[in-house]
Design an enzyme around this catalytic site. Structure first.
Site, mmCIF file in Angstrom:
data_model
loop_
_atom_site.group_PDB
_atom_site.id
_atom_site.type_symbol
_atom_site.label_atom_id
_atom_site.label_comp_id
_atom_site.label_asym_id
_atom_site.label_seq_id
_atom_site.Cartn_x
_atom_site.Cartn_y
_atom_site.Cartn_z
ATOM 1 C CG ASP A 106 1.387 4.135 4.512
ATOM 2 O OD1 ASP A 106 0.164 4.096 4.684
ATOM 3 O OD2 ASP A 106 2.138 3.147 4.661
ATOM 4 C CG ASP A 117 -0.208 -0.295 2.501
ATOM 5 O OD1 ASP A 117 0.974 0.071 2.628
ATOM 6 O OD2 ASP A 117 -0.826 -0.899 3.404
ATOM 7 C CG ASP A 135 8.831 1.541 12.309
ATOM 8 O OD1 ASP A 135 9.188 2.155 11.297
ATOM 9 O OD2 ASP A 135 8.029 0.582 12.270
HETATM 10 P P1 ATP Z 1 3.866 -2.882 5.376
HETATM 11 O O1 ATP Z 1 2.674 -1.991 5.057
HETATM 12 O O2 ATP Z 1 4.540 -3.452 4.184
HETATM 13 O O3 ATP Z 1 3.550 -3.890 6.402
HETATM 14 P P2 ATP Z 1 4.950 -0.443 6.404
HETATM 15 O O4 ATP Z 1 6.347 -0.058 6.799
HETATM 16 O O5 ATP Z 1 4.319 0.365 5.320
HETATM 17 O O6 ATP Z 1 4.988 -1.970 6.063
HETATM 18 P P3 ATP Z 1 2.736 0.372 8.026
HETATM 19 O O7 ATP Z 1 2.189 -0.288 9.233
HETATM 20 O O8 ATP Z 1 1.899 0.491 6.813
HETATM 21 O O9 ATP Z 1 4.073 -0.409 7.707
HETATM 22 O O10 ATP Z 1 3.229 1.811 8.493
HETATM 23 C C1 ATP Z 1 3.630 2.828 7.566
HETATM 24 C C2 ATP Z 1 4.807 3.594 8.134
HETATM 25 O O11 ATP Z 1 4.434 4.228 9.381
HETATM 26 C C3 ATP Z 1 6.028 2.739 8.494
HETATM 27 O O12 ATP Z 1 6.841 2.504 7.369
HETATM 28 C C4 ATP Z 1 6.712 3.595 9.523
HETATM 29 O O13 ATP Z 1 7.430 4.654 8.927
HETATM 30 C C5 ATP Z 1 5.532 4.201 10.289
HETATM 31 N N1 ATP Z 1 5.135 3.374 11.446
HETATM 32 C C6 ATP Z 1 4.234 2.367 11.466
HETATM 33 N N2 ATP Z 1 4.111 1.838 12.682
HETATM 34 C C7 ATP Z 1 4.968 2.510 13.477
HETATM 35 C C8 ATP Z 1 5.304 2.441 14.855
HETATM 36 N N3 ATP Z 1 4.750 1.538 15.658
HETATM 37 N N4 ATP Z 1 6.220 3.325 15.324
HETATM 38 C C9 ATP Z 1 6.776 4.258 14.514
HETATM 39 N N5 ATP Z 1 6.496 4.355 13.211
HETATM 40 C C10 ATP Z 1 5.623 3.510 12.684
HETATM 41 MG MG MG Z 2 2.303 0.247 4.657
#
Ligand code: ATP
Ligand code: MG
Length: 407
Positions: free
Chosen positions: A64, A62, A147
């Site tokens: 963001d 997805d 994170d």
């Molecule tokens: P995926 O969607 O492939 O599982 P993602 O890195 O995009 O991985 P998401 O949960 O969609 O994960 O979160 C989007 C972004 O928000 C992350 O890449 C990170 O930068 C931030 N993020 C998400 N969760 C946290 C957290 N618990 N603490 C700090 N930043 C976070």
């Molecule tokens: Mg994501």
């Protein structure tokens, strides 16, 4: 404790000609949102997993977006926008085939030396957990609040350059998962980051850096403070992300699997060869294979398998304590075990329904495979062989449900 703001890195800007991310790889709706924000005079960046995955040559799950527009401003700008999230306020822009999440830059709103310095909209628990985090900030602050360095690379819609505030590109090239800021503080703020570190290490086949890994052994217990609904969602991502087997290996390494499933603590062995462990391994392999073929899997089966022995142990206990029949004890134990597991993982009702149906089927299979009812107590197998896959399909279709209730 150290404030994460002290760990600023030198900003690196990578022009379009020096990186591989093309607009062709970004969904049209995402581009529309980015351009609309830009046109309205706001900053707008693609960030997080999509940039990480595209730089690794993978298809993002997805997209963001992050911006300096507040959620309220976005609601005015986009007709198809709703605001969601208690802990993090987000705008969701709803399209026919896709939902794009847009977050406002998050600020560094606290110090950890004393809770007195906390501003009104951030709340920290006595373990250092961030319960609310709604202060808006600059892109520099936003980069520090994310994170891992690999999740904190920004794609600028103005000139298609990348902005890297935390040496994320270097870590991506080296295959390193590294928390931004002081790891212990960041885990205390949000213990789920431990699970995220494990998930990304398994999914991306990367190594968790020593500083990021070391506190996990000490702090994993903080996962007990995470809301069961969130922990359930994270557990699904861990085991049903297509890399369940690799993730399970890491969860065992950090002794987190038994925290999520405390009822099977006694079945976890160093050799990884107890009957329950063999079943978990086999089922996770199967789930990974199915997901690779884009076949949907029902999470109920794995949960039913994991909790099968605790269920039998409880059944046995009830038979002796209450002097009741096997089947009466079994049905009482079904609810006992589900209730106990739901203290850590809030399993949704629909999945609980399927778990119960699978267990009832197991009981009937064991019943018919043993001449004597008492054998059930001594040798109750959890059926996972090929034939059982057919039974599973039947459970999913509810075909057996009515027949079972007559048993
Ligand atoms: P995926 O969607 O492939 O599982 P993602 O890195 O995009 O991985 P998401 O949960 O969609 O994960 O979160 C989007 C972004 O928000 C992350 O890449 C990170 O930068 C931030 N993020 C998400 N969760 C946290 C957290 N618990 N603490 C700090 N930043 C976070
Ligand atoms: Mg994501």
């Amino acid at each position: 404790m150290e404030n994460t703001l002290k760990n600023y890195y030198q900003l690196k800007i990578i022009p379009r000609t020096k990186h591989s991310i093309s607009r062709k790889k970004i969904s049209n709706n995402t581009l529309k949102v980015l351009y609309s924000l830009k046109k309205a005079g706001y900053e707008a960046y693609l960030v997080g997993g999509s940039i990480r995955d595209m730089l690794l040559g993978k298809q993002p799950k997805d997209f963001d977006i992050t911006t300096n527009a507040t959620p309220e401003k976005m609601r005015k700008l986009f007709r198809n926008c709703i605001l969601v999230g208690r802990r993090f306020r987000l705008a969701r822009i709803i399209f026919f085939s896709e939902i794009i999440e847009v977050a406002t830059f998050r600020g560094n709103n606290f110090t950890f030396e004393s809770n007195k310095n906390i501003k009104d909209t951030s709340i920290i628990s006595k373990h250092g957990m961030l319960l609310q985090d709604n202060i808006f900030g600059s892109i520099e602050e936003d980069a520090q609040r994310r994170d891992f360095s690999i999740n904190s690379i920004y794609y600028n819609i103005v000139d298609f350059s990348l902005r890297d505030y935390t040496e994320g590109i270097k870590d991506l090239q080296q295959g390193t998962i590294r928390l931004i800021g002081d790891p212990e503080t960041r885990y205390r703020e949000d213990p789920v980051r431990m699970l995220r570190a494990i998930r990304f290490a398994a999914k991306l086949n990367m190594t968790i850096s020593y500083e990021t890994e070391e506190p996990i052994f000490r702090l994993s217990i903080l996962l007990n403070n995470v809301a069961p609904t969130r922990l359930f969602e994270e557990t699904l991502k861990l085991l049903y992300g297509g890399y369940g087997k690799a993730t399970y290996k890491l969860l065992r390494k950090y002794k987190i699997f038994q925290l999520i499933f405390p009822l099977i603590r006694n079945h976890i062995t160093n050799s990884n060869e107890s009957y329950i462990e063999l079943i978990i391994n086999k089922e996770l392999c199967h789930i990974d294979q199915q997901l690779q073929k884009n076949i949907k899997v029902n999470p109920a089966f794995l949960f039913a398998a994991i909790l099968w022995y605790p269920l039998l142990e409880d059944t046995k206990k009830l038979i002796f304590e209450k002097k009741i029949s096997y089947s009466n004890a079994f049905f009482l134990s079904i609810n006992n075990i589900i209730n106990k597991q739901c203290h850590t993982l809030a399993i949704p009702k629909k999945i609980i329904f399927y778990i119960k149906e699978i267990w009832k089927l197991q009981l009937s299979m064991n019943y018919y495979s043993s001449k004597n009812n008492s054998n059930l107590i001594e040798h109750p197998k959890f059926y996972i062989d090929y034939d059982f896959l057919n039974l599973r399909a039947k459970v999913a279709n509810n075909i057996e449900v009515q027949q079972l209730s007559k048993l």
